[in-house]
Design a protein around this motif. Structure first.
Motif, PDB file in Angstrom:
ATOM      1  N   GLY A  81      23.903   3.331  -4.372  1.00  0.00           N
ATOM      2  CA  GLY A  81      23.480   3.171  -2.979  1.00  0.00           C
ATOM      3  C   GLY A  81      24.571   2.520  -2.148  1.00  0.00           C
ATOM      4  O   GLY A  81      24.849   2.926  -1.015  1.00  0.00           O
ATOM      5  N   TYR A 113      17.366   5.147  -2.767  1.00  0.00           N
ATOM      6  CA  TYR A 113      17.276   3.755  -2.310  1.00  0.00           C
ATOM      7  C   TYR A 113      16.413   3.674  -1.052  1.00  0.00           C
ATOM      8  O   TYR A 113      15.561   2.798  -0.919  1.00  0.00           O
ATOM      9  CB  TYR A 113      18.663   3.202  -1.977  1.00  0.00           C
ATOM     10  N   GLN A 127      20.503  -3.449  -8.636  1.00  0.00           N
ATOM     11  CA  GLN A 127      21.115  -2.190  -8.200  1.00  0.00           C
ATOM     12  C   GLN A 127      22.362  -1.937  -9.037  1.00  0.00           C
ATOM     13  O   GLN A 127      23.024  -2.875  -9.489  1.00  0.00           O
ATOM     14  CB  GLN A 127      21.457  -2.213  -6.711  1.00  0.00           C
ATOM     15  N   ARG A 179      17.940  -5.050  -0.727  1.00  0.00           N
ATOM     16  CA  ARG A 179      18.035  -5.492  -2.123  1.00  0.00           C
ATOM     17  C   ARG A 179      18.889  -6.749  -2.230  1.00  0.00           C
ATOM     18  O   ARG A 179      18.590  -7.660  -3.020  1.00  0.00           O
ATOM     19  CB  ARG A 179      18.607  -4.384  -2.994  1.00  0.00           C
TER      20      ARG A 179
END
Length: 477
Positions: free
Chosen positions: A252, A180, A248, A276
């Motif tokens: 992460g 990430y 995602q 994100r």
């Protein structure tokens, strides 16, 4: 992933039994990709188990969570798995689930292994990075298979035993968290070149191609080069047509949450996750863009020198990200009483996986030279690299701030570095504030200790001056 791992194992001389709940997929696989290979099919879970030699080595590649538990129960109840058999979960399971499953299956005499597998479909076919952990009694029975099908780095398999219980999936989780961070850093470099320097996709691709021949040589830089060069049918850059809202799958986030639970400042991965999240607010950002002003980037000066500075900023930030990741791994080993081998972890990430890079060769060398190295920044190679990169790194972050281009990963990496190298942080004021409003106490600096404020003592002060003044209790570690 499962199909490609089967083909990979067959190519290395192993006979493999393939099963899928949708049995038509098994038949199609045997008739096409698996034709002529040492692969046999099974049309039921019972047939699958019966066709395997004991101790059975059974690897699952199913969606993380309840499906893994459900499939384990199928193997136990319908399949007839027996004590001594080995079940391997090759999915992206959360490490506490793997710890729970290891303990549960151990009580039934079944040896469970939770193994991280990284490299995507292509890696699975031709050699992924494999990170096994769980019941160590299983390792002698699966070592030959996993090490043979794994990627190789300088002739060494990118697969070693990681540790007990959920250790394998934990290391894979941290790998994904670092992934990430790497991806976020690359996108920030792209944004700076695009908006700050006004470069075209082709020009940016040329920069990534050049970087991929130096210290940043890696899989992610390589694919970014290819993405920047890729044009749509109309001749325009496809990447510029993609909606800027990132998805995602959770690994992460798991890394960031675990870092908070363990009190470790893994700031770059955290910022990458939040970046994100911010990107997903697409419509809200569109409204904000109409009412919230800021500077318009205007570059003047030597563009090539600035691009060199940007390369150094990316390199230095990667060093920080990996230093933070290994800090987390080191702390987790103490917290969960795992024997995690840092040199072998770095080696496992050198080939096959998404974060593979020449950079990891230097990390492997650092930990092999000093297995108990406190922090990568204390290693001579990385210490020199971070000092060499520092002027360009600071220039890039400063320019981005002046241009109004967000660089959460670059900025937090530099902030961590400056905080880590600072002997006296302003946390003394934080402690005073906490004691003022909540009587949370504080400690005195050794050099400032006296009879009134003794060292190694929890002290509370009545900051208003009303009533008592100082109370202290001796701290015993």
């Amino acid at each position: 992933m499962g199909q490609n791992l089967i083909l990979n194992a067959a190519d290395h001389g192993f006979t493999v039994v393939a099963f899928n709940r949708t049995v038509a997929k098994v038949d199609r696989f045997l008739e096409n990709e698996a034709k002529g290979k040492s692969i046999v099919g099974a049309h039921s879970i019972k047939e699958f188990v019966q066709k395997l030699k004991t101790p059975r080595r059974m690897m699952l590649l199913v969606m993380a969570g309840k499906p893994v538990d459900d499939f384990i129960e199928l193997l136990l109840n319908e399949g007839g798995a027996e004590p001594g058999d080995i079940i391997i979960d090759g999915g992206n399971s959360h490490y506490p689930d793997t710890t729970r499953r290891t303990q549960y299956l151990n009580s039934k005499g079944i040896r469970f292994v939770g193994t991280g597998v990284s490299g995507g479909e292509e890696g699975a076919r031709y050699g992924p990075s494999i990170m096994p952990g769980g019941n160590e009694e299983a390792w002698p029975y699966i070592k030959d298979v996993l090490q043979n099908i794994s990627a190789k780095a300088d002739g060494e398999p990118c697969c070693q035993w990681v540790g007990d219980e959920g250790a394998g999936h934990y290391v894979k989780m941290v790998h994904n968290g670092i992934e990430y961070g790497d991806m976020q850093l690359i996108t920030e470099a792209y944004d700076i070149m695009k908006r700050g320097l006004g470069m075209s996709s082709k020009e940016i691709g040329d920069v990534f191609a050049k970087w991929n021949k130096g210290v940043l040589d890696s899989f992610l830089i390589e694919i970014t080069r290819d993405i920047m060069y890729f044009n749509d049918d109309d001749g325009s850059s496809l990447v510029e047509k993609i909606l800027d809202s990132a998805g995602q799958k959770g690994t992460g986030k798991w890394t960031a949450i675990n870092a908070l639970d363990l009190g470790m400042p893994v700031t770059l991965i955290g910022e990458a996750v939040f970046a994100r999240c911010l990107s997903s607010l697409k419509s809200e950002r569109g409204r904000a863009a109409k009412v919230l002003g800021g500077p318009t980037p205007e570059f003047s000066g030597d563009r090539e020198q600035f691009i060199d500075d940007l390369e150094q900023a990316l390199y230095a930030s990667k060093i920080i990200s990996y230093a933070q990741g290994f800090m987390l791994i080191q702390n987790a080993a103490k917290e969960y009483k795992w024997k995690l081998n840092k040199p072998e972890i770095a080696l496992m990430w050198r080939g096959g996986c998404i974060i593979r890079s020449v950079f990891l060769k230097d990390i492997t060398a650092a930990y092999r030279a000093e297995p108990d190295l406190e922090n990568l920044l204390f290693n001579d190679f990385f210490n020199k690299a971070i000092h060499t990169a520092q002027p360009g790194w600071r220039n890039v972050v400063a320019k981005a701030v002046l241009w109004g281009i967000p660089t959460p990963a670059f900025s937090t990496a530099l902030s961590f570095y400056d905080g880590y190298r600072t002997k006296d942080l302003p946390a003394n004021l934080l402690q005073a504030q906490r004691d003022y409003f909540g009587a949370h106490t504080f400690r005195i600096k050794p050099e400032s200790a006296n009879e009134k404020y003794p060292v190694d003592t929890d002290i509370h002060v009545n900051w208003t001056g009303r009533g008592g003044n100082v109370s202290a209790s001796t701290y015993t570690a």
